[in-house]
Design a protein around this motif. Sequence first.
Motif, PDB file in Angstrom:
ATOM      1  N   ALA A 484     -75.675 -45.192 -71.453  1.00  0.00           N
ATOM      2  CA  ALA A 484     -76.955 -45.874 -72.010  1.00  0.00           C
ATOM      3  C   ALA A 484     -76.900 -47.276 -71.703  1.00  0.00           C
ATOM      4  CB  ALA A 484     -77.082 -45.508 -73.458  1.00  0.00           C
ATOM      5  N   ASP A 485     -78.271 -47.721 -71.213  1.00  0.00           N
ATOM      6  CA  ASP A 485     -78.177 -49.313 -70.906  1.00  0.00           C
ATOM      7  C   ASP A 485     -78.542 -50.062 -72.407  1.00  0.00           C
ATOM      8  OD1 ASP A 485     -78.503 -48.764 -68.572  1.00  0.00           O
ATOM      9  OD2 ASP A 485     -80.529 -48.796 -67.844  1.00  0.00           O
ATOM     10  N   PHE A 486     -77.896 -50.990 -72.255  1.00  0.00           N
ATOM     11  CA  PHE A 486     -77.770 -52.040 -73.455  1.00  0.00           C
ATOM     12  C   PHE A 486     -78.254 -53.369 -72.746  1.00  0.00           C
ATOM     13  CE2 PHE A 486     -75.004 -48.666 -75.194  1.00  0.00           C
ATOM     14  CZ  PHE A 486     -75.257 -48.856 -76.596  1.00  0.00           C
ATOM     15  N   ALA A 487     -79.438 -53.955 -73.454  1.00  0.00           N
ATOM     16  CA  ALA A 487     -79.805 -55.443 -72.892  1.00  0.00           C
ATOM     17  C   ALA A 487     -79.059 -56.378 -73.598  1.00  0.00           C
ATOM     18  CB  ALA A 487     -81.356 -55.466 -73.337  1.00  0.00           C
ATOM     19  N   ILE A 488     -78.616 -57.424 -72.435  1.00  0.00           N
ATOM     20  CA  ILE A 488     -77.874 -58.425 -72.852  1.00  0.00           C
ATOM     21  C   ILE A 488     -78.655 -59.595 -73.030  1.00  0.00           C
ATOM     22  CG2 ILE A 488     -75.817 -59.635 -72.458  1.00  0.00           C
ATOM     23  CD1 ILE A 488     -74.939 -57.177 -70.646  1.00  0.00           C
ATOM     24  N   ARG A 489     -79.043 -60.210 -74.115  1.00  0.00           N
ATOM     25  CA  ARG A 489     -79.955 -61.168 -74.292  1.00  0.00           C
ATOM     26  C   ARG A 489     -79.179 -62.546 -74.702  1.00  0.00           C
ATOM     27  NH1 ARG A 489     -82.294 -56.822 -76.838  1.00  0.00           N
ATOM     28  NH2 ARG A 489     -84.352 -56.426 -75.879  1.00  0.00           N
ATOM     29  N   ASP A 490     -79.951 -63.566 -74.425  1.00  0.00           N
ATOM     30  CA  ASP A 490     -79.200 -65.054 -74.763  1.00  0.00           C
ATOM     31  C   ASP A 490     -78.648 -64.984 -76.064  1.00  0.00           C
ATOM     32  OD1 ASP A 490     -79.804 -66.168 -72.262  1.00  0.00           O
ATOM     33  OD2 ASP A 490     -81.645 -67.019 -72.888  1.00  0.00           O
ATOM     34  N   LEU A 569     -67.181 -50.988 -76.161  1.00  0.00           N
ATOM     35  CA  LEU A 569     -67.302 -52.457 -75.392  1.00  0.00           C
ATOM     36  C   LEU A 569     -67.960 -53.210 -75.918  1.00  0.00           C
ATOM     37  CD1 LEU A 569     -65.902 -52.983 -72.476  1.00  0.00           C
ATOM     38  CD2 LEU A 569     -68.379 -52.748 -71.580  1.00  0.00           C
ATOM     39  N   ARG A 570     -67.582 -54.611 -76.063  1.00  0.00           N
ATOM     40  CA  ARG A 570     -68.164 -55.612 -76.725  1.00  0.00           C
ATOM     41  C   ARG A 570     -68.622 -56.693 -75.770  1.00  0.00           C
ATOM     42  NH1 ARG A 570     -65.816 -57.738 -82.030  1.00  0.00           N
ATOM     43  NH2 ARG A 570     -66.582 -55.779 -82.646  1.00  0.00           N
ATOM     44  N   VAL A 571     -69.864 -57.166 -75.596  1.00  0.00           N
ATOM     45  CA  VAL A 571     -70.152 -58.054 -74.586  1.00  0.00           C
ATOM     46  C   VAL A 571     -70.969 -59.200 -75.409  1.00  0.00           C
ATOM     47  CG1 VAL A 571     -71.566 -58.584 -72.507  1.00  0.00           C
ATOM     48  CG2 VAL A 571     -70.519 -56.255 -72.834  1.00  0.00           C
ATOM     49  N   ASN A 572     -70.288 -60.365 -74.864  1.00  0.00           N
ATOM     50  CA  ASN A 572     -70.996 -61.528 -75.911  1.00  0.00           C
ATOM     51  C   ASN A 572     -71.760 -62.561 -75.113  1.00  0.00           C
ATOM     52  OD1 ASN A 572     -69.735 -64.478 -76.766  1.00  0.00           O
ATOM     53  ND2 ASN A 572     -71.339 -63.673 -78.119  1.00  0.00           N
ATOM     54  N   ASP A 573     -72.974 -62.872 -74.854  1.00  0.00           N
ATOM     55  CA  ASP A 573     -73.546 -63.774 -74.206  1.00  0.00           C
ATOM     56  C   ASP A 573     -73.471 -64.928 -74.744  1.00  0.00           C
ATOM     57  OD1 ASP A 573     -75.679 -65.706 -73.225  1.00  0.00           O
ATOM     58  OD2 ASP A 573     -76.272 -64.079 -71.774  1.00  0.00           O
ATOM     59  N   ASN A 574     -72.678 -66.139 -74.337  1.00  0.00           N
ATOM     60  CA  ASN A 574     -72.459 -67.132 -74.814  1.00  0.00           C
ATOM     61  C   ASN A 574     -73.352 -68.544 -74.103  1.00  0.00           C
ATOM     62  OD1 ASN A 574     -69.997 -69.562 -75.628  1.00  0.00           O
ATOM     63  ND2 ASN A 574     -70.590 -68.144 -77.190  1.00  0.00           N
ATOM     64  N   ALA A 575     -74.428 -68.269 -73.799  1.00  0.00           N
ATOM     65  CA  ALA A 575     -75.039 -69.492 -72.957  1.00  0.00           C
ATOM     66  C   ALA A 575     -76.597 -69.133 -72.880  1.00  0.00           C
ATOM     67  CB  ALA A 575     -74.661 -69.741 -71.718  1.00  0.00           C
ATOM     68  N   ARG A 576     -77.416 -69.883 -72.922  1.00  0.00           N
ATOM     69  CA  ARG A 576     -78.805 -69.907 -72.864  1.00  0.00           C
ATOM     70  C   ARG A 576     -79.335 -69.702 -71.176  1.00  0.00           C
ATOM     71  NH1 ARG A 576     -82.243 -74.193 -75.826  1.00  0.00           N
ATOM     72  NH2 ARG A 576     -83.730 -72.905 -75.319  1.00  0.00           N
ATOM     73  N   GLY A 577     -80.387 -69.051 -70.939  1.00  0.00           N
ATOM     74  CA  GLY A 577     -81.011 -69.163 -69.870  1.00  0.00           C
ATOM     75  C   GLY A 577     -80.802 -67.625 -68.754  1.00  0.00           C
ATOM     76  N   LEU A 582     -75.934 -54.016 -69.542  1.00  0.00           N
ATOM     77  CA  LEU A 582     -74.564 -53.319 -69.572  1.00  0.00           C
ATOM     78  C   LEU A 582     -75.029 -51.877 -69.147  1.00  0.00           C
ATOM     79  CD1 LEU A 582     -71.719 -52.192 -69.864  1.00  0.00           C
ATOM     80  CD2 LEU A 582     -72.316 -52.144 -72.300  1.00  0.00           C
ATOM     81  N   ARG A 583     -74.899 -51.289 -67.875  1.00  0.00           N
ATOM     82  CA  ARG A 583     -75.631 -50.337 -67.514  1.00  0.00           C
ATOM     83  C   ARG A 583     -74.666 -48.882 -67.770  1.00  0.00           C
ATOM     84  NH1 ARG A 583     -77.337 -50.803 -61.405  1.00  0.00           N
ATOM     85  NH2 ARG A 583     -75.254 -51.126 -61.059  1.00  0.00           N
ATOM     86  N   ARG A 584     -73.241 -49.169 -67.891  1.00  0.00           N
ATOM     87  CA  ARG A 584     -72.378 -48.032 -67.929  1.00  0.00           C
ATOM     88  C   ARG A 584     -70.802 -48.516 -68.014  1.00  0.00           C
ATOM     89  NH1 ARG A 584     -69.373 -44.571 -64.487  1.00  0.00           N
ATOM     90  NH2 ARG A 584     -69.384 -42.440 -65.289  1.00  0.00           N
ATOM     91  N   TRP A 585     -70.248 -47.803 -68.779  1.00  0.00           N
ATOM     92  CA  TRP A 585     -68.850 -48.301 -69.013  1.00  0.00           C
ATOM     93  C   TRP A 585     -68.072 -46.756 -69.326  1.00  0.00           C
ATOM     94  CZ3 TRP A 585     -65.071 -48.536 -73.232  1.00  0.00           C
ATOM     95  CH2 TRP A 585     -65.444 -47.898 -74.537  1.00  0.00           C
ATOM     96  N   THR A 586     -66.843 -46.726 -68.754  1.00  0.00           N
ATOM     97  CA  THR A 586     -66.004 -45.784 -69.105  1.00  0.00           C
ATOM     98  C   THR A 586     -64.583 -46.080 -69.588  1.00  0.00           C
ATOM     99  OG1 THR A 586     -65.088 -45.513 -66.883  1.00  0.00           O
ATOM    100  CG2 THR A 586     -67.200 -44.216 -67.308  1.00  0.00           C
ATOM    101  N   ILE A 587     -63.780 -45.192 -70.360  1.00  0.00           N
ATOM    102  CA  ILE A 587     -62.330 -45.422 -70.537  1.00  0.00           C
ATOM    103  C   ILE A 587     -61.763 -43.973 -70.102  1.00  0.00           C
ATOM    104  CG2 ILE A 587     -62.880 -44.750 -73.075  1.00  0.00           C
ATOM    105  CD1 ILE A 587     -60.737 -46.735 -73.647  1.00  0.00           C
ATOM    106  N   THR A 588     -60.501 -44.107 -69.445  1.00  0.00           N
ATOM    107  CA  THR A 588     -59.892 -43.022 -69.113  1.00  0.00           C
ATOM    108  C   THR A 588     -58.461 -43.137 -69.682  1.00  0.00           C
ATOM    109  OG1 THR A 588     -61.089 -42.976 -66.890  1.00  0.00           O
ATOM    110  CG2 THR A 588     -59.142 -41.815 -66.962  1.00  0.00           C
TER     111      THR A 588
END
Length: 589
Positions: A484-490, A569-577, A582-588
């Motif tokens: 699933a796609d997850f939008a990463i915003r500022d 899977l945790r994604v933190n955007d730490n800057a503006r602009g 996140l389009r896809r991730w897997t764990i094997t």
Amino acid sequence: MNRKSFKPHALAAALIVAMAPMGAAVAADGARIVNKAAVESGAEFSGFIVKFRDGTAQRANAAMVARSLQGANAVMAKSSRGAAGLRHFRRMSLGADVIRASRALSSAEAVQAMQQLAAMPGVEYVEPDLIMHPALTPNDTRYNEQWGFFDADAGIRANTAWDVATGTGIIVAVLDTGQATHSDITGNLVAGYDFITSTTVSGDGNGRDSDPSDPGDFSGGQNSSWHGTHVAGTVAARTNNGAGVAGTAFNAKVMPVRVLGRGGGSTSDIADAIIWASGGTVSGVPTLSASQKAHVINMSLGGSGSCGTTTQNAINGAVSRGTTVVVAAGNSNANASGFTPASCANVINVASVTSASARSSFSNYGTLIDVSAPGSSILSTLNAGTTTPGAESYASYSGTSMASPHVAGTVALVQSRRLALGLPLYTPAEVESLLKTTAYALAGACSGGCGAGIIDAKRAVDAAGGGGGGGGTPPTTQTYANEADFAIRDNTTINSPITVSGRSGNAPSTASVSVDILHTYRGDLLVQLVAPDGSLYTISNRAGGSADNLIGTYTINLSSELLNGTWNLRVNDNARGDTGTLRRWTITF
């Protein structure tokens, strides 16, 4: 018919004691059972060392030891393999006693014997009287240049595997340019075949025949590569013969199968060769018997495009007959999904690493990569002729073509270990699982994905020994995905979950996490794997500066984590602009 052109991806022995971990079980009366893991490794044992405590009658009088053995012998006599009497052999200078069985004991019987010995009154500890062997350091004159065998963080660790297995009884078919005469490989060859139908491509004046020798593949101003000879040397060059180079599985046999000539080779010829080498039937060519067919096929070749139906059907047939198929990922620094046979199912797809333990710059990559192996500056057997055969020689080549035979040779080591112990050979799927679960992480970078990591021949061979009486079946690995796609915003944090259930035990030390993140300025991002218990494993900590996107596969030690539960899977955007997805991730694991 698909006529796609395929091209080559271009004892001085010192006594070293190598023992299993010294973990000790404890019997009910406090006696320690030492090195039980070594007994469970699948070998047969006939001797044990027993130490009685100071002050016991047995410690004071060795003759009392024999009397103490009566109870243990009563239990051992019930074995389905017949009586296995334990007797006192001698007393050691350290005060311990050597106990011998009347015959070799299986792994299960040896464990039982140790348990019975530990149960005798007054015993301080019991351990197997292990047989030590010299650790092989080949005397081949150029072995010290073959970093791929022994480099600490990039090699396949074959030098430690050779004390356990050397490939005896296993046949590896090398589908390539054929074989040039070379004294460092000739003794390890079995009969092969020339499958090239076009006389223009073959360059030997005829079509298919039983002569797989390489007349030279010079074409279009390019000199002959002697590619098949180089690959064969990496698989099984003669070793410890005081000359040249060593081979990965130096007691295995190479079956040269000629499919590449001047200008490459066709899909139709290669497919027939896959079928034939694995014991299938090809019209007009004598069928191999069960004892003649290859246990492993190496294809250090490839072309652009996805895997065709003809090639896939041939591979499926080989796998159904028990033959493991190993292929080179390709040398275009691109996703392996766009190349064949690298994109075929049921193969072990191999990427290349450098001696710095990083992905080779030329190596293909991606989620289709299974494992990695040394492929940069690999020394092996060759021929000095620029067009037609000349004198035998040695040379270093680079390519996933060089990585693939390291893996094929390791498969031969693994299967020879099974053969020597009388255990059933692994299926191709089991071989792939074993190589993945015993691989280790690259020390350097692997942008794009290098599979489970670099193969570890020693760990794979040890695992093939059938430890614990369970037949040595490799653990099954599974890949779990969130697409699933997850939008990463500022200046925000997202969590993408994957729930794992129905598994048991802990995750491995070589778990693989693949991420596909589109984001300008990836240096803005902190990317972490969150285990079910909340533990954090950092994948990228605001690295990469102004470069775009984070796409790659990472090996993580998760051995302290239970498999079951929800992973994020945790994604933190730490800057503006700048934003992204996140389009896809897997764990094997």
